[in-house]
Design an enzyme around this catalytic site. Structure first.
Site, PDB file in Angstrom:
ATOM      1  N   ASP A 104       0.996  -1.276   0.039  1.00 52.56           N
ATOM      2  CA  ASP A 104       0.031  -0.016  -0.034  1.00 52.56           C
ATOM      3  C   ASP A 104       0.948   1.261  -0.013  1.00 52.56           C
ATOM      4  O   ASP A 104       1.240   1.706   0.943  1.00 52.56           O
ATOM      5  CB  ASP A 104      -0.916  -0.052   1.381  1.00 52.56           C
ATOM      6  CG  ASP A 104      -1.821  -1.136   1.186  1.00 52.56           C
ATOM      7  OD1 ASP A 104      -2.850  -0.826   0.455  1.00 52.56           O
ATOM      8  OD2 ASP A 104      -1.951  -2.005   2.164  1.00 52.56           O
ATOM      9  N   ARG A 112       4.154   2.656   3.032  1.00 55.31           N
ATOM     10  CA  ARG A 112       4.786   1.811   3.866  1.00 55.31           C
ATOM     11  C   ARG A 112       6.310   1.860   3.888  1.00 55.31           C
ATOM     12  O   ARG A 112       6.818   1.612   4.661  1.00 55.31           O
ATOM     13  CB  ARG A 112       4.475   0.191   3.261  1.00 55.31           C
ATOM     14  CG  ARG A 112       2.961  -0.204   3.393  1.00 55.31           C
ATOM     15  CD  ARG A 112       2.282   0.360   4.596  1.00 55.31           C
ATOM     16  NE  ARG A 112       0.831  -0.089   4.272  1.00 55.31           N
ATOM     17  CZ  ARG A 112      -0.145   0.387   5.224  1.00 55.31           C
ATOM     18  NH1 ARG A 112       0.086   1.238   6.194  1.00 55.31           N
ATOM     19  NH2 ARG A 112      -1.429  -0.179   5.029  1.00 55.31           N
ATOM     20  N   ARG A 173      -6.664  10.160   1.912  1.00 52.85           N
ATOM     21  CA  ARG A 173      -6.505   9.015   0.782  1.00 52.85           C
ATOM     22  C   ARG A 173      -7.265   9.355  -0.436  1.00 52.85           C
ATOM     23  O   ARG A 173      -6.872   8.801  -1.373  1.00 52.85           O
ATOM     24  CB  ARG A 173      -6.748   7.789   1.443  1.00 52.85           C
ATOM     25  CG  ARG A 173      -5.755   7.615   2.416  1.00 52.85           C
ATOM     26  CD  ARG A 173      -6.413   6.342   3.350  1.00 52.85           C
ATOM     27  NE  ARG A 173      -5.986   5.097   2.604  1.00 52.85           N
ATOM     28  CZ  ARG A 173      -6.781   3.888   2.789  1.00 52.85           C
ATOM     29  NH1 ARG A 173      -7.748   4.057   3.763  1.00 52.85           N
ATOM     30  NH2 ARG A 173      -6.474   2.983   2.079  1.00 52.85           N
ATOM     31  N   HIS A 216     -12.006  -1.474   9.324  1.00 58.78           N
ATOM     32  CA  HIS A 216     -11.291  -2.424  10.131  1.00 58.78           C
ATOM     33  C   HIS A 216     -11.702  -2.583  11.377  1.00 58.78           C
ATOM     34  O   HIS A 216     -11.458  -3.957  11.909  1.00 58.78           O
ATOM     35  CB  HIS A 216      -9.901  -1.367  10.318  1.00 58.78           C
ATOM     36  CG  HIS A 216      -9.164  -1.117   9.234  1.00 58.78           C
ATOM     37  ND1 HIS A 216      -9.459  -0.017   8.194  1.00 58.78           N
ATOM     38  CD2 HIS A 216      -8.103  -1.944   8.396  1.00 58.78           C
ATOM     39  CE1 HIS A 216      -8.644  -0.116   7.066  1.00 58.78           C
ATOM     40  NE2 HIS A 216      -7.760  -1.114   7.313  1.00 58.78           N
ATOM     41  N   ASP A 289     -10.458  -6.420   0.228  1.00 63.41           N
ATOM     42  CA  ASP A 289      -9.765  -5.929   0.871  1.00 63.41           C
ATOM     43  C   ASP A 289      -9.283  -7.159   2.194  1.00 63.41           C
ATOM     44  O   ASP A 289      -9.962  -7.937   2.150  1.00 63.41           O
ATOM     45  CB  ASP A 289     -10.319  -4.864   1.857  1.00 63.41           C
ATOM     46  CG  ASP A 289      -9.555  -3.692   2.353  1.00 63.41           C
ATOM     47  OD1 ASP A 289      -8.530  -4.007   2.748  1.00 63.41           O
ATOM     48  OD2 ASP A 289     -10.117  -2.577   2.668  1.00 63.41           O
TER      49      ASP A 289
END
Length: 571
Positions: A104, A112, A173, A216, A289
């Site tokens: 990502d 990352r 994002r 999440h 995902d």
């Protein structure tokens, strides 16, 4: 890293490619075992900067089709390239098809890898600068550098339309709140990545921008009608498909207008097989995902989730963290295939799509290497482009008379909100440059105090004591203050001190102004990466003209498209 080294690594990968040439159903998969096929449909992560025994076992015994990197896997550029090489060597020794190595690397605050690569701006910063050419070039720079590290799939761009200020997981994002802007910049980014041999992945279908919950941790819901989805959420994905995007990632979000059953998009045949495949005509790879997110793992479970996702139309499932859950997904898929719940035709078409996408990008990268059209990671030209682009992103939203530009000789108190805890999306990126250090190049007397994003009582008191000590110009960096009440309260208190002039600088979500109406000046730079801090400091000091325009609406007074511009130092 030399071009010769790059070419030799490309040749090694090419051996795997040639073994899997012509991967169409019925034209090359007949000799594959069921385990080989199902392994190709699973992507896994692991801990450490060296291949773990667990990931090597998954490659050897299950022939997994992809590996995903997180910050836990990242060292220097040479170390990352070496890790990728060892994983591909293990895959080749196991007789596996080409291995997708993914990350990502969205840019900005979701990166990352932040060592030995160019810190390209994130999506909302690019949305503030405007122009598809910038989105393309940011992706092209990132793509060519990732490819040299052995990374062949980037889970980017995020093409969610962020029109909900309370969204805790998308925010910066996104390119912005305008579907057309998101669609155009998203398509440009896709071309930038894929022209460097890196598969792009548009996410999160059919749209995670208008949610106030984080998948999440829970199962969000987008309650809008199908007509509204057609107007807002879907245009960027339609454009991504026209741009030839290799992969699209699903959202663990409920869309009752498309599937009234209440299942998230990841598990919905109506959304994946119906809307995405049949209506939008998408023929590329559908990847989920991560199935370990609570929206799946705490409802149907990872194993059952993998089966339902593939049955719904997903080609590859992502299980990022725990080996036991990765094996659970692989075994659940095997059992479902053995029982007939997952037809062999569904499995074969998924594997064929994955192999075609991999082969396509390997061919692009091979051509780039052969022509020598590959700049090394960290190339100075990339760095110059990033610095120049950052200057186009900083948005001056508000500046009351006498606040900006900062006075060069005046004592200046700078508040720096330090991010101390990683989230599922954002991993801590240590960096030496702070807003105070950036401003020190322009202002003679700078004192910087560090607080947490949710400041402690002691941190709050230290800031207030310093602010009351004299007539200071105060610059308060704010980081998602709308989500951290203590941070917002402290800045409001500073703005309320007698004679105080407070400039707030949004180091992430620009929406923070909604909870800080008292500040005397406000600038948004959308991220706290060094190039953007340097650009913001130049704007505050009056040395650079602010050029950015808000890509999202903060209020009726500050709509999307707003920004104070003009000549440097004249606000």
């Amino acid at each position: 890293m030399s071009k010769t080294d790059d070419a030799s690594k490309t040749d090694d990968v090419g051996k795997d490619n040639r073994a899997a040439r012509d991967p169409a159903p019925g034209g090359g998969l007949e000799s594959w075992s069921l385990r080989q096929k199902l392994g190709q449909m699973v992507m896994c992560g692991f801990d450490g900067t060296q291949p773990s025994e667990g990931i090597l076992r998954l490659i050897r015994d299950y022939r997994v089709g992809g590996i995903i990197y997180f910050r836990r896997n990242i060292g220097s550029a040479a170390e990352v390239a070496g890790l990728s090489r060892r994983l591909r060597e293990a895959n080749h020794a196991a007789g596996g098809a080409p291995l997708w190595i993914a990350v990502d690397q969205e840019g900005g605050m979701v990166a990352r890898i932040d060592r030995d690569v160019s810190p390209v701006p994130g999506n909302m910063a690019l949305g503030a600068a405007g122009g598809a050419d910038l989105a393309y070039e940011a992706a092209r720079i990132s793509g060519v550098e990732l490819r040299q590290l052995g990374i062949s799939l980037n889970f980017a761009p995020c093409v969610d339309v962020n029109n909900n200020p309370a969204n805790p997981v998308v925010g910066v994002r996104s390119f912005g709140e305008d579907p057309e802007l998101v669609a155009v910049l998203g398509a440009a980014a896709i071309r930038g990545y894929q022209e460097t041999g890196v598969s792009a992945c548009a996410k999160h279908f059919p749209g995670h921008g208008d949610t106030a919950a984080d998948s999440h941790h829970e199962l969000p819901l987008v309650p809008h009608s199908r007509e509204r989805l057609e107007q807002v959420e879907l245009p960027p994905f339609r454009q991504a498909i026209l741009a030839g995007v290799d992969a699209i990632m699903t959202a663990h979000v409920q869309f009752p207008a498309c599937d009234p059953s209440g299942v998230p998009a990841t598990l919905s045949p109506s959304i994946l097989g119906g809307l995405l495949r049949r209506e939008l005509g998408y023929e590329g790879v559908i990847v989920t995902d991560c199935l370990e997110m609570n929206a799946i793992s705490q409802t149907v479970g990872v194993g059952r989730g993998a089966v339902l996702a593939v049955a719904a139309g997903a080609d590859m499932v992502l299980v990022s963290h725990r080996e036991d859950r990765q094996i659970e997904a692989l075994e659940a898929l095997y059992s479902a295939a053995e029982s007939g719940e997952l037809p062999m035709a569904r499995i074969d078409e998924a594997v064929a799509r994955i192999l075609r996408a991999k082969a396509r990008r390997e061919e692009v990268w091979r051509r780039l290497v052969e022509t020598g059209d590959v700049r090394p990671a960290g190339d100075p030209a990339h760095g110059r482009w990033v610095e120049e682009t950052a200057r186009r992103c900083v948005t001056l939203v508000k500046a009351e008379a006498g606040t900006l530009p900062l006075r060069q000789e005046a004592p200046t108190l700078v508040i720096w909100p330090e991010v101390r805890r990683s989230s599922e999306v954002d991993e801590i990126m240590p960096q030496e440059l702070t807003l105070g250090k950036a401003l020190a190049a322009y202002v003679a007397d700078v004192r910087e105090l560090v607080i947490g994003t949710e400041p402690t009582a002691a941190e709050r008191e230290a800031v207030l004591v310093a602010a009351r000590a004299g007539r200071l110009q105060i610059v308060a960096g704010v980081y998602n203050a709308a989500f951290f009440p203590g941070q917002a309260r402290l800045v409001r208190e500073l703005a309320g001190l007698p004679g105080a002039r407070v400039t707030a600088v949004a180091l992430r979500n620009p929406y923070d102004l909604r909870v800080l109406p008292q500040v005397h000046a406000y600038a948004a730079c959308y991220e706290s990466r060094p190039p953007m801090l340097l650009a913001a400091a130049g704007v505050l000091a009056g040395k650079l003209a602010p050029q950015g325009r808000l890509p999202v609406t903060l209020s009726a007074e500050y709509p999307a498209g707003w920004g104070l511009g003009g000549v440097a130092g004249e606000f």
